[in-house]
Scaffold this motif. Structure first.
Motif, PDB file in Angstrom:
ATOM      1  N   GLY A 173     -33.123 -40.665 -30.021  1.00  0.00           N
ATOM      2  CA  GLY A 173     -31.787 -39.632 -30.481  1.00  0.00           C
ATOM      3  C   GLY A 173     -31.647 -38.499 -29.265  1.00  0.00           C
ATOM      4  O   GLY A 173     -30.874 -37.661 -29.294  1.00  0.00           O
ATOM      5  N   ARG A 174     -32.739 -38.476 -28.351  1.00  0.00           N
ATOM      6  CA  ARG A 174     -32.644 -37.341 -27.517  1.00  0.00           C
ATOM      7  C   ARG A 174     -32.275 -37.740 -26.036  1.00  0.00           C
ATOM      8  O   ARG A 174     -32.539 -38.961 -25.733  1.00  0.00           O
ATOM      9  CB  ARG A 174     -33.939 -36.831 -27.362  1.00  0.00           C
ATOM     10  N   LEU A 175     -31.396 -36.961 -25.521  1.00  0.00           N
ATOM     11  CA  LEU A 175     -30.720 -37.458 -24.287  1.00  0.00           C
ATOM     12  C   LEU A 175     -31.632 -37.705 -23.076  1.00  0.00           C
ATOM     13  O   LEU A 175     -32.370 -36.893 -22.915  1.00  0.00           O
ATOM     14  CB  LEU A 175     -29.625 -36.487 -23.823  1.00  0.00           C
ATOM     15  N   VAL A 176     -31.472 -38.532 -22.389  1.00  0.00           N
ATOM     16  CA  VAL A 176     -32.201 -38.735 -21.144  1.00  0.00           C
ATOM     17  C   VAL A 176     -31.553 -39.520 -20.038  1.00  0.00           C
ATOM     18  O   VAL A 176     -30.545 -40.138 -20.327  1.00  0.00           O
ATOM     19  CB  VAL A 176     -33.652 -39.543 -21.183  1.00  0.00           C
TER      20      VAL A 176
ATOM     21  N   PRO B  60     -34.557 -34.993 -19.359  1.00  0.00           N
ATOM     22  CA  PRO B  60     -35.437 -35.760 -18.702  1.00  0.00           C
ATOM     23  C   PRO B  60     -34.827 -36.689 -17.757  1.00  0.00           C
ATOM     24  O   PRO B  60     -33.705 -37.295 -18.044  1.00  0.00           O
ATOM     25  CB  PRO B  60     -36.537 -36.344 -19.767  1.00  0.00           C
ATOM     26  N   ILE B  61     -35.541 -36.921 -16.556  1.00  0.00           N
ATOM     27  CA  ILE B  61     -35.085 -37.935 -15.725  1.00  0.00           C
ATOM     28  C   ILE B  61     -36.160 -39.056 -15.611  1.00  0.00           C
ATOM     29  O   ILE B  61     -37.391 -38.653 -15.382  1.00  0.00           O
ATOM     30  CB  ILE B  61     -34.752 -37.325 -14.044  1.00  0.00           C
TER      31      ILE B  61
ATOM     32  N   VAL C 124     -36.622 -29.778 -15.692  1.00  0.00           N
ATOM     33  CA  VAL C 124     -36.304 -31.007 -16.663  1.00  0.00           C
ATOM     34  C   VAL C 124     -37.811 -31.936 -16.307  1.00  0.00           C
ATOM     35  O   VAL C 124     -38.223 -32.080 -14.986  1.00  0.00           O
ATOM     36  CB  VAL C 124     -35.226 -31.671 -16.180  1.00  0.00           C
ATOM     37  N   PRO C 125     -38.256 -32.523 -17.051  1.00  0.00           N
ATOM     38  CA  PRO C 125     -39.454 -33.430 -16.762  1.00  0.00           C
ATOM     39  C   PRO C 125     -38.964 -34.712 -16.093  1.00  0.00           C
ATOM     40  O   PRO C 125     -37.728 -35.023 -16.259  1.00  0.00           O
ATOM     41  CB  PRO C 125     -40.033 -33.965 -18.521  1.00  0.00           C
ATOM     42  N   GLN C 126     -39.813 -35.226 -15.393  1.00  0.00           N
ATOM     43  CA  GLN C 126     -39.611 -36.309 -14.307  1.00  0.00           C
ATOM     44  C   GLN C 126     -40.632 -37.372 -14.388  1.00  0.00           C
ATOM     45  O   GLN C 126     -41.898 -36.909 -14.300  1.00  0.00           O
ATOM     46  CB  GLN C 126     -39.339 -35.611 -12.973  1.00  0.00           C
ATOM     47  N   ILE C 127     -40.155 -38.593 -14.793  1.00  0.00           N
ATOM     48  CA  ILE C 127     -41.143 -39.578 -15.059  1.00  0.00           C
ATOM     49  C   ILE C 127     -40.855 -40.743 -13.872  1.00  0.00           C
ATOM     50  O   ILE C 127     -39.701 -41.085 -14.223  1.00  0.00           O
ATOM     51  CB  ILE C 127     -41.178 -40.078 -16.565  1.00  0.00           C
ATOM     52  N   SER C 128     -41.675 -41.216 -13.314  1.00  0.00           N
ATOM     53  CA  SER C 128     -41.571 -42.221 -12.613  1.00  0.00           C
ATOM     54  C   SER C 128     -42.397 -43.727 -13.063  1.00  0.00           C
ATOM     55  O   SER C 128     -43.588 -43.562 -13.347  1.00  0.00           O
ATOM     56  CB  SER C 128     -42.059 -42.013 -11.169  1.00  0.00           C
TER      57      SER C 128
END
Length: 520
Positions: A86-89, A124-125, A160-164
């Motif tokens: 439910g949280r935007l990413v 987050p991205i 913003v958190p960034q995850i690869s």
């Protein structure tokens, strides 16, 4: 003249064309490697039906080398937004079925658009990487595209958190975008990262090396520390990203979501009273302590196979997300070295940037000595960890479990590095060095004068006990206010939760500056 129905049908056909990527044959080949397509990955990552794609109809503009005959709607990347729990990413997924997922000017434009939106909206991205690198037919335009992405990674850092997630090749300049993000996830199948490939390495250095040996997931998980997580399959990787997102906030202005806690806050763990050996030189597994004190034993370790002498990861206390940093006595005695210091420093800085409270569990005999460590820059690397803890303004609770000696005591979030509440177990030793080493220094002349081995042994035992009582006892540190309380081990969970609850209104700011100059 087209009527409305014709126009609608045209739209439907174009959408199908874009979703088809490189076509049925390319998709079948991709599936044959055990890989999902870009949009399949996105749909597995996000909540069902939540993906809102943008720029589906964008195409590249290159007309050289016959590229005008290789036009694909979407141009090799799917981008957009959706939700996780439910949280935007925001998400982008490179499509290896379209010209190998190679990066063009327009692909970079699409990626940059969602990155800009993520920063603007504070979400987050997540980048799903599967690309052959820069599209060489576009030359400098492709390089400029990479640079545009890297600049956004840099400006988004700490915002913003960034995850690869690496699902295929990630080579050359392409590796720098993941390297600039907060966390990297790799898979054991088909996933690799390196600056130059095996053929170039062979031609330049003469070294024979395979793709896996050079940049496979296990290499980066154990030797380089480049990747933070390794998953056996793509499904597992995507599930772990969803789990990671649950521990972190949307942006640097918010807090991580607090979950309802079904684990008793005042849960007593009698096993903790006897878990640590009385002999300070005997190992034990610090993860046993972590699992006993966190909510429901749920601990998500970060970089678990790299620098195993220190443990970093996420857990919850009374539903609050918490970053844990802990020495690991079962791996080279929990000593701090270059890799452990760097690993922990980066994790501390992430937690501080995103308002995640920090728990430090200490059992550290010192810094690893020797020319190998000194030449590798242990001074600078140790200073990174000290800097990270000293700079951090989030709530910080420290519990000394057993040993805390010398400079390593200071580095591990001591009171003088603005540790808010510092506790100790009653068997802990906090001193400049261990009793054995201290006695050897303090009584060197007296020991030389004792010729009888038994008399010498008795003298050492007496002086070690005296040193422990007078200088290494936690009560000595508590007497000076460096330790706020000596606690019963079985009550550790309750005391940590009460400490963090007390610290929720903490307000601390660092001196105004453009930015700090951490010892890199």
């Amino acid at each position: 003249m087209e009527n409305n129905q014709d126009k609608l049908q045209k739209l439907i056909e174009k959408r199908k064309q874009a979703i088809a990527g490189g076509g049925d044959a390319a998709v079948e080949k991709h599936h044959g490697k055990g890989s999902y397509t870009a949009r399949e990955r996105i749909n597995k990552l996000l909540d069902e039906g939540s993906f809102e794609e943008v720029d589906m109809f964008l195409t590249h503009r290159c007309t050289d080398f016959g590229m005008e005959k290789k036009m694909f709607l979407g141009d090799g990347v799917a981008v957009g937004s959706g939700t996780i729990d439910g949280r935007l990413v925001f998400v982008f997924a490179q499509d290896a079925t379209v010209i190998g997922g190679s990066l063009s000017e327009t692909m970079a434009q699409k990626i940059c658009k969602v990155m800009d939106m993520a920063v603007k909206l504070g979400a987050p991205i997540i980048g799903l990487n599967d690309s052959g690198g820069a599209r060489i037919q576009e030359g400098a335009c492709a390089l400029a595209g990479y640079a545009e992405i890297f600049e956004r990674n840099i400006l988004a850092s700490g915002v913003v958190p960034q995850i690869s997630v690496i699902f295929g090749p990630c080579a050359g300049g392409a590796v720098y975008s993941p390297a600039l993000t907060d966390f990297i996830m790799m898979t054991e199948q088909n996933s690799y990262m390196f600056i130059t490939g095996p053929k170039v390495v062979k031609s330049v250095t003469g070294e024979d090396v395979t793709v896996e040996q050079l940049g496979g997931a296990r290499v980066h998980a154990t030797k380089s520390g480049v990747t933070h997580f390794v998953a056996a399959t793509e499904d597992e990787a995507l599930a772990e990203v969803r789990r990671l997102i649950s521990f972190i906030p949307q942006n640097n202005m918010e807090e991580a979501p607090r979950l309802e806690c079904h684990d008793a806050v005042d849960r007593i763990e009698d096993a903790l009273n006897d878990l640590v050996p009385a002999d300070p030189n005997k190992p034990y597994n610090m993860k046993d302590i972590i699992n006993l004190i966190v909510d429901n034993g749920d601990f998500m370790e970060v970089q678990k196979d790299y620098a195993k002498n220190i443990i970093c990861g996420f857990a919850r206390f009374n539903g609050r997300s918490t970053g844990i940093i802990a020495n690991q006595p079962s791996w080279i005695a929990g000593v701090l070295d270059c890799d452990a210091s760097r690993k922990a420093a980066r994790f501390v800085r992430f937690c501080d940037a995103f308002n995640i409270q920090i728990l430090t569990l200490v059992d550290v005999p010192g810094f690893l000595c020797g020319t190998g460590q000194e030449y590798a820059g242990i001074i600078d690397h140790g200073a990174k960890l000290m800097f990270a803890f000293g700079e951090a303004t989030v709530p910080k609770v420290t519990v000394t479990i057993r040993k805390s000696y010398g400079g390593s005591h200071i580095v591990m979030s001591c009171k003088q590095l603005r540790g808010d509440l510092c506790y100790s177990w009653p068997n802990a030793e906090i001193a400049v060095m261990g009793a054995s080493g201290a006695v050897g220094v303090l009584y060197a002349k007296a020991l030389k004068a004792i010729e009888d081995p038994e008399e010498r042994k008795a003298f050492i035992a007496e002086k070690e006990a005296e040193y422990k009582d007078k200088f290494a006892s936690p009560y000595q540190a508590a007497n000076r206010g460096y330790i706020d309380d000596v606690i019963e081990p079985r009550n550790t969970r309750l005391r940590i939760i009460k400490a963090f609850e007390q610290l929720q209104t903490k307000k601390v700011t660092n001196p105004l500056k453009k930015h700090c100059n951490i010892p890199l």
